[in-house]
Design a protein around this motif. Structure first.
Motif, PDB file in Angstrom:
ATOM      1  N   ASP A  68       0.817  -1.213   0.000  1.00 53.62           N
ATOM      2  CA  ASP A  68       0.000   0.000   0.000  1.00 53.62           C
ATOM      3  C   ASP A  68       0.857   1.272   0.000  1.00 53.62           C
ATOM      4  OD1 ASP A  68      -2.066   1.722   2.311  1.00 53.62           O
ATOM      5  OD2 ASP A  68      -2.548   1.311   0.222  1.00 53.62           O
ATOM      6  N   VAL A  69       2.185   1.119   0.042  1.00 53.21           N
ATOM      7  CA  VAL A  69       3.067   2.261   0.283  1.00 53.21           C
ATOM      8  C   VAL A  69       3.668   2.793  -1.019  1.00 53.21           C
ATOM      9  CG1 VAL A  69       5.233   3.017   1.351  1.00 53.21           C
ATOM     10  CG2 VAL A  69       3.638   1.586   2.631  1.00 53.21           C
ATOM     11  N   LEU A  70       3.634   4.121  -1.149  1.00 47.45           N
ATOM     12  CA  LEU A  70       4.343   4.813  -2.222  1.00 47.45           C
ATOM     13  C   LEU A  70       5.453   5.648  -1.592  1.00 47.45           C
ATOM     14  CD1 LEU A  70       4.627   5.756  -5.209  1.00 47.45           C
ATOM     15  CD2 LEU A  70       3.124   7.679  -4.593  1.00 47.45           C
ATOM     16  N   THR A  71       6.680   5.471  -2.076  1.00 44.16           N
ATOM     17  CA  THR A  71       7.812   6.252  -1.594  1.00 44.16           C
ATOM     18  C   THR A  71       8.077   7.385  -2.578  1.00 44.16           C
ATOM     19  OG1 THR A  71       8.800   4.288  -0.572  1.00 44.16           O
ATOM     20  CG2 THR A  71      10.230   6.189  -0.896  1.00 44.16           C
ATOM     21  N   ILE A  72       8.087   8.614  -2.068  1.00 46.12           N
ATOM     22  CA  ILE A  72       8.292   9.790  -2.911  1.00 46.12           C
ATOM     23  C   ILE A  72       9.673  10.368  -2.658  1.00 46.12           C
ATOM     24  CG2 ILE A  72       7.458  12.090  -3.525  1.00 46.12           C
ATOM     25  CD1 ILE A  72       4.695  11.249  -2.630  1.00 46.12           C
ATOM     26  N   ASN A  73      10.420  10.566  -3.744  1.00 47.44           N
ATOM     27  CA  ASN A  73      11.784  11.125  -3.690  1.00 47.44           C
ATOM     28  C   ASN A  73      12.702  10.361  -2.745  1.00 47.44           C
ATOM     29  OD1 ASN A  73      10.929  13.000  -5.539  1.00 47.44           O
ATOM     30  ND2 ASN A  73      10.830  14.711  -4.105  1.00 47.44           N
ATOM     31  N   GLY A  74      12.428   9.080  -2.567  1.00 46.08           N
ATOM     32  CA  GLY A  74      13.286   8.225  -1.768  1.00 46.08           C
ATOM     33  C   GLY A  74      13.172   8.409  -0.276  1.00 46.08           C
ATOM     34  N   ASP A  75      12.309   9.320   0.195  1.00 41.94           N
ATOM     35  CA  ASP A  75      12.231   9.637   1.627  1.00 41.94           C
ATOM     36  C   ASP A  75      10.842   9.462   2.221  1.00 41.94           C
ATOM     37  OD1 ASP A  75      14.957  10.328   1.886  1.00 41.94           O
ATOM     38  OD2 ASP A  75      14.567  12.336   1.099  1.00 41.94           O
TER      39      ASP A  75
END
Length: 284
Positions: A31-38
């Motif tokens: 369910d997780v989206l990682t944005i800009n690696g952080d």
């Protein structure tokens, strides 16, 4: 026997709890989206993006900027883009994965000598994975209409008012079309700071596209001006030609008319009064 049963039951319960925890963890990861690696956000979340500008040494008279996002993972909410500093900010929210924007108001420059919000907008998380939000400034200028050399960009990401990134350094895009066609005199740096105010002068990486030579434009202008002057000269020569063609006959006609009038006056009959006067003179 009961003791054995109790031990087996305890082991089975422990295993069940462990498996359930693992399944929950896997489900959460799905369910997780990682944005800009952080920043880690979840499918269905509304993520608020806010860009800040700081440390400018002159007021801004105009700018052009492109914001990029992974449209496979994020959906831009078109009516969400706002800016308190720029009353007439123009942007196009209909381009997939890119939001170009610009603003110019020479009569009302904007001050960013201290940190202030540049603009903000919302994205909805579509699916899990890894996504990037990036930018590229194509123009930003002050009173001298060249480009700003002192600035500091930072950004925040928040979900339901809770920040998941605070004072981050926004990545600069690697979009090929932008780097190929949109590079101007303004220079973007990887640390988000300008050439005059970066604290790390030895590691101040510029991210630049293709610089297009300006002399071609000048040469084209010269060519156009030359063609314009040549056209004017041709028009002038043509005008002079037609003046001669039309003017000479007119002059000839006027001269002939004058001669005819003089001749007619010489042949004009003598009036009775003049005749009597002449007779008298003859008698004398």
């Amino acid at each position: 026997m009961r003791r054995i049963f109790s031990i087996v039951s305890a082991v089975a319960l422990t295993a069940f709890i462990s498996v359930s925890s693992l399944l929950s963890a896997f489900a959460a990861d799905d369910d997780v989206l990682t944005i800009n690696g952080d920043a880690e956000v979840h499918v269905g979340d509304t993520v608020k993006f806010t860009l800040y500008l700081d440390e400018t040494k002159e007021e801004i008279y105009g700018f052009e900027l492109r914001l990029f996002y992974d449209s496979d993972y994020l959906s831009f909410e078109k009516k969400s883009l706002t800016s308190e500093k720029f009353n007439s900010l123009f942007y196009n929210g209909d381009i997939d994965g890119k939001i170009p924007m610009n603003w110019t108001d020479i009569g009302n420059p904007v001050d960013f000598s201290s940190k202030a919000e540049f603009f903000s907008c919302d994205f909805e998380v579509k699916k899990p994975g890894d996504a990037t939000i990036s930018y590229f400034v194509t123009e930003m200028y002050g009173e001298d209409l060249t480009y700003l050399k002192s600035y500091k960009w930072t950004y925040d990401l928040s979900v339901k008012g809770k920040k998941v990134i605070s004072d981050g350094v926004l990545p600069i895009t690697d979009d090929e079309e932008t780097l190929r066609e949109r590079q101007s005199s303004f220079i973007n740096y990887a640390d988000g700071m300008g050439e005059e105010n970066s604290p790390n002068k030895d590691n101040h990486e510029a991210v630049e596209g293709v610089h297009h030579a300006t002399y071609n434009v000048y040469e084209n202008d010269v060519i156009e001006v030359t063609r314009y002057e040549e056209a004017n000269n041709k028009i002038t020569r043509s005008s002079n030609f037609w003046v001669l063609i039309i003017g000479i006959p007119v002059v000839i006609i006027l001269v002939v008319a004058a001669i005819v009038i003089v001749v007619k006056n010489k042949k004009k009959p003598i009036s009775e009064e003049n005749s009597e006067e002449i007779s008298k003179n003859d008698k004398i």
